[in-house]
Each structure stands twice: as structure tokens, then as C-alpha cells.
Design a protein around this motif. Structure first.
Motif, short mmCIF file in Angstrom:
data_model
loop_
_atom_site.label_atom_id
_atom_site.label_comp_id
_atom_site.label_asym_id
_atom_site.label_seq_id
_atom_site.Cartn_x
_atom_site.Cartn_y
_atom_site.Cartn_z
N ALA A 44 18.73 46.62 -1.38
CA ALA A 44 18.76 46.78 -2.84
C ALA A 44 18.55 45.46 -3.56
N GLY A 45 18.50 44.37 -2.77
CA GLY A 45 18.37 43.06 -3.40
C GLY A 45 16.94 42.60 -3.58
N CYS A 89 17.66 44.99 4.87
CA CYS A 89 18.38 43.75 4.59
C CYS A 89 18.16 42.73 5.71
ZN ZN Z 1 19.91 43.66 1.13
#
Ligand code: ZN
Ligand code: ACM
Length: 551
Positions: A316-317, A296
Motif C-alpha cells: 500500500a506504500g 512489500c
Molecule cells: Zn508495503
């Protein structure tokens, strides 16, 4: 008893009682671990005399039957001085004076009958795996000199009939190469140990915060950078509230793809399926150190020198995280034929996701409730990719959180609670609760007295043996219990003798839970375990003495 033998093994049972050999067997007692379904010892005088001239008569089976025969030859050739001659027979009566091996597909693939009379040895097996397990049982009937590979002219086998099949299809053990690298030759020895105990799956933990151990051609930095940490923590000082101890030098290692193929082939020859584990979304710090865009924050990562639960996890983005993982799994699937791939899924702190605009955007875009559902999204997305290639996932019980698909297999490690929940949902379950299965834990009440450092809790062999994989489940739910697994985590396992000390003989107790099922009798297990001790000593393994000590 004879009727039961006849019902299960009509071919081999012809042999019973039709013999005339004069010798008495040298083996004093028949002790077999894991305990077979049925053992019938003929106590009248006599034995089967196995020599270098004894042929192996094969009936049926496929090419993998040769793996079982090769294993038998490896056991016997050093003592007999020459390999046994193999011939292809017909399905008529067993050949006099031979080791007869017949595959009968009406039996389960791992089921076997072993009948030893004065006149012949008969093995009837459902598939090659069953024949292999018959020979692993035969191994426990061999005299010490043969186990030690000393030359003998004649091997005297006791007269015995064994009918056997496993209670659970999945009997597993973890090899944690992520924490401490385990060289290929030692991996093979570990596979020998698993096979000796009729364990048929090895979960190979290949990626961790402390090291990425598998060569991925598309991402060379995973091993160039991710396989090396700058120092090594030697004790669990956070939990023990003691002074930190470190070894202040770089540490690393990884497997080339050729080495991985070599291990997979070796395991196949020992009827062990290797399940690769690529950890996600947590325990990913070595991957992030190699390719910082996967996290991240996107910078400032290093391969971890400390054990524990780390905040730096896959972002996870970003779609690039999933592209990366799909590329990795594409190479992993080429290397490992196993239908099942372990994706970890445990211990993923959500701190970074909470603060990451991309992860928060993903939560919004996908209509997810929170970071727990984001983890579930992550696991589902990888699972969908693997399923589109015909593979299925195994994950630790955290994959239950936020919802899981019906085809995911849950490995219950935080007790049996997760496994029970999964079985009630109709998901396949492997029971590996830490209080019974974490073989890195210490074995005596005085861990300081043990020759190798260990931490965690007191886990004596009795406690391993006491695992009931079915506890808390009705009959229908029990049918979802695929099996059990031993997890000797490698945080503080720094050498092969250390690993062997931790697993031997506790893995024998778990193997019996997985293979024999049913009623338990620890005193009886302890008595039969002398057979394990004989094999460990003959092989030169390092083992814990506690089970074998006199009271
Ligand atoms: Zn992230
Ligand atoms: C685990 O022990 N974190 C699966």
C-alpha cells in the motif's frame, strides 16, 4: 383475484374467460419457483394449443426484447420443428391464437404478467427483462417432452394467470474461477442456471492467490505466470486436521479479452449483469508472482497451491501498486459495462504492511491511525479512481473497517452483522452470510457420503431458504438491502458436475429468498421444487437429491 389481475394488467386480462378450446392440459399441477406474487389457475377444462404456426405478436419494447423472444424460440423450436414467426403488432386487443408480448414501462423493469387462456397468451412486462422472466415462468409450465426437446405437434399450456415482480433488485451468484478455472462453455451453462432461477447478477471472481484468470494486455505476465500454479491442494487439511492431499501437476487457465466479451454478451442476452471482481489488497499472490514489485518484500512469490489467507498482499506504500491497479481496471472497465465492480477487500493480513517502510511512510504521510486505516485508504483510492469513470464498488464487509464511503456497497459474508451495520449507516447492502449462502459447504450430516468433496459446515437447503435479509433492521434500514447472493467458492469445486451438485437446488432456495421475499413456507417450496427437478433433469444437470427425497 380477477380484480387484482385487472388492476395490474388491463391489457392481458381482456383474455380471461373468452375461450372455447376442448383439450385438457397435460400438466397435472402448476408449480413455479421462485414463487410468483400471484398465481391463479383456471381449473376448468381446456388449454392453449401452441404450435409452429402460433405467431409472437410484439408491442413496444426495445431491441433487447428480441433476447427474450430468442430465448422462447430456443425453448420451443426443438419440439415444434421451426421457430415461431414474430410480428410487430399495435397496442389494440391481443391477437387471437398468438403469444402477445407488450412492454408497459409503468411496470417495474423485471415485473411481468403472464395470462394463458384458450384463445391466446398475453405477456405484459415492464421491460425486456420482465418478458424474459415471463418466458422463464412459462418454461415451468411446459410438458416434460418439450423440456427434453422432443418433437411434439402441439404444446398444451395450462390456463393460468401469473402476476409477478421481484422483491429484491439484486439477486446474485458468485462464480469463483480464481481457484479453479471454469471454461467459457461452462460459464455460459452457469449463466443459463442463474437465468433459470431469475438470478440477475454474476460476480465473476477473476483473481486470486491461486490464479489470475483475466488477460490484461498491458501486463502479460499476469496470465503467462499468474494463471498457473504448480500443484493443487485437494483437501482442507489444516482445518480438518487430516493428511494433506495434492494433485502434483501444474494447473491453470485464463480468459482472453475476446472470451470475456463473449461471456458478457451471452449474459446480457439472459438478463444477467456480470460484475467483475479484481481482489485487493489481499488474495493477490498470483499478481505478486507475476510482478514482484507489487508486494512489500518485492521477491520470492509464487502462485499459491494452498487455499487460505495469505500474508503476501499488494504493497500500500508504493504508488506503482496503484498505477498497476488503475491500468488493470482501465482494461476491466472496457470489457465490463456493469456500473458495479467488486474489489474484494476481504481477508487482508497486515503482517507485511507492519514491517514495510513504504507502507509505514504512507500511514504517516496520510495521517492514518494504523494498518486498518491503511486498508481503508487503499480501498478509497481505488474507489475514487473507479468513480471518476462512473463506476461504483462492491466490497466484502471488511471494507467497513477503517471507514467506507457512502457510495460503497457492502457484501456481508461474515454473518449479517456487517450488512446490518452498513444498512444502519445508509450504505447499500448485499446479504451473503456464509451460514446461509456458501453453497460450497456440505449438504448432509454425513459429508463423506456426498459424491463430491466439500468442507466448511452443514448447510442444507432448508438453511439456505431460512435466510431473512431484513432481520435486525427497521423499515428505513431495510430499504438499503439491495438483495442476496449465493457464493459457491471454488476451492474444492473441480468440475462442472461438482459445481452443479453444490448449487442445485440450493440456489433455487436462495433465488426464492431474493425474488419472492415475504412470508416463507419451506414445505410449499419443497412441493413446488419438483418444477426445478423437471428442468434439471431435462437439461442433464447434476443436482443434489436431498430436497427431492421422500421423508
Ligand atoms: Zn508495503
Ligand atoms: C470470503 O469468503 N472470504 C469473502
Amino acid at each position: 383475484m380477477k380484480n387484482l389481475v385487472g388492476a395490474v394488467c388491463a391489457w392481458a386480462v381482456v383474455a380471461l374467460g373468452a375461450c372455447s378450446g376442448p383439450r385438457a392440459p397435460r400438466i397435472a399441477e402448476v408449480n413455479i419457483v421462485p414463487k410468483p406474487k400471484m398465481v391463479d389457475v383456471d381449473t376448468s377444462a381446456g388449454c392453449f394449443e401452441l404450435t409452429a404456426r402460433t405467431p409472437i405478436n410484439l408491442i413496444g419494447g426495445d431491441s433487447t426484447l428480441s433476447y427474450a423472444v430468442d430465448f422462447l424460440d430456443d425453448l420451443l423450436t426443438p419440439s415444434l420443428g421451426a421457430p415461431l414467426k414474430t410480428q410487430l403488432g399495435t397496442a389494440a386487443d391481443p391477437l387471437l391464437g398468438a403469444i402477445n408480448v407488450k412492454v408497459d414501462t409503468l411496470l417495474g423493469p423485471e415485473a411481468y404478467t403472464l395470462a394463458i387462456t384458450r384463445d391466446w397468451v398475453c405477456v405484459e412486462a415492464g421491460a425486456s427483462a420482465g418478458a424474459f422472466y415471463a418466458f422463464e415462468t412459462l418454461r415451468q409450465l411446459l410438458p416434460d417432452q418439450v423440456l427434453r426437446q422432443e418433437r411434439v405437434g402441439v404444446i398444451e399450456l395450462p390456463l393460468v394467470t401469473v402476476i409477478d415482480e421481484p422483491a429484491f433488485a439484486y439477486r446474485g451468484a458468485l462464480l469463483d474461477a480464481g481457484r479453479h478455472f471454469v471454461p467459457v462453455e461452462e460459464v455460459k451453462h452457469y449463466i443459463d442456471i442463474l437465468a433459470m432461477h431469475k438470478i440477475n447478477h454474476m460476480q465473476w471472481h477473476l483473481t486470486e492467490d491461486q490464479g489470475w484468470r483475466i488477460e490484461i494486455k498491458k501486463y502479460p505476465r499476469l496470465t503467462e505466470v499468474g494463471s498457473i500454479r504448480k500443484r493443487t491442494q485437494l483437501n482442507n487439511f489444516e482445518m480438518e486436521h487430516t493428511e494433506p492431499k495434492y494433485e502434483e501437476k501444474p494447473y491453470g487457465g485464463y480468459y482472453t479479452q475476446d472470451q470475456i466479451r463473449e461471456v458478457v454478451r451471452y449474459a446480457q442476452r439472459h438478463f444477467v449483469t456480470v460484475i467483475p471482481e479484481i481482489e485487493l489488497p489481499g488474495h493477490a499472490q498470483a499478481a505478486l508472482a507475476s510482478y514482484p514489485y507489487l508486494g512489500c518484500i518485492g521477491q520470492g512469490y509464487e502462485v499459491s497451491s494452498n487455499w487460505g489467507i495469505h500474508k503476501e498482499v499488494f504493497c500500500a506504500g508504493k504508488d506503482s501498486t496503484f498505477d498497476f491497479l488503475e491500468d488493470v481496471f482501465t482494461e476491466v472497465m472496457e470489457l465490463f459495462p456493469s456500473k458495479y465492480i467488486h474489489i474484494g477487500g476481504d481477508e487482508c493480513p497486515k503482517d507485511r504492511w507492519e514491517a514495510c517502510p513504504r507502507c509505514q511512510q504512507r500511514i504517516k504521510d496520510e495521517g492514518l491511525k494504523d494498518e486498518t486505516e491503511l486498508q481503508s485508504y487503499f480501498v478509497h483510492r481505488i474507489e475514487d479512481f473507479l468513480r471518476s469513470h462512473g463506476r461504483e464498488i462492491i466490497g466484502f464487509d471488511e471494507i467497513l473497517e477503517g471507514g467506507l464511503s457512502q457510495t460503497a456497497t457492502v457484501m456481508s459474508w461474515r454473518g449479517t452483522k456487517g450488512g446490518i451495520e452498513a444498512a444502519k449507516k445508509g450504505n447499500r447492502v448485499i446479504m451473503a452470510p456464509l451460514e446461509h449462502c456458501y453453497l460450497d459447504y456440505y449438504q448432509t450430516k454425513d459429508p463423506q457420503s456426498e459424491p463430491y468433496y466439500s468442507w466448511g459446515r452443514y448447510l442444507p437447503v432448508e438453511q439456505v431458504y431460512a435466510l431473512d435479509p431484513y432481520a435486525g433492521l427497521n423499515e428505513v434500514e431495510q430499504s438499503y438491502i439491495w438483495g442476496v447472493q449465493a457464493n459457491p467458492w471454488g476451492e474444492y469445486i473441480r468440475s462442472e458436475p461438482d459445481l452443479q451438485f453444490k448449487v442445485l437446488p440450493r440456489i433455487g432456495a436462495l433465488a426464492e429468498v431474493g425474488w419472492s421475499g415475504g412470508e416463507k413456507d419451506f414445505a410449499d417450496f419443497k412441493k413446488r421444487a419438483v418444477s426445478l427437478k423437471r428442468m434439471y433433469e431435462a437439461e442433464g444437470y447434476t443436482y443434489a437429491p436431498y430436497l427431492f427425497a421422500e421423508p
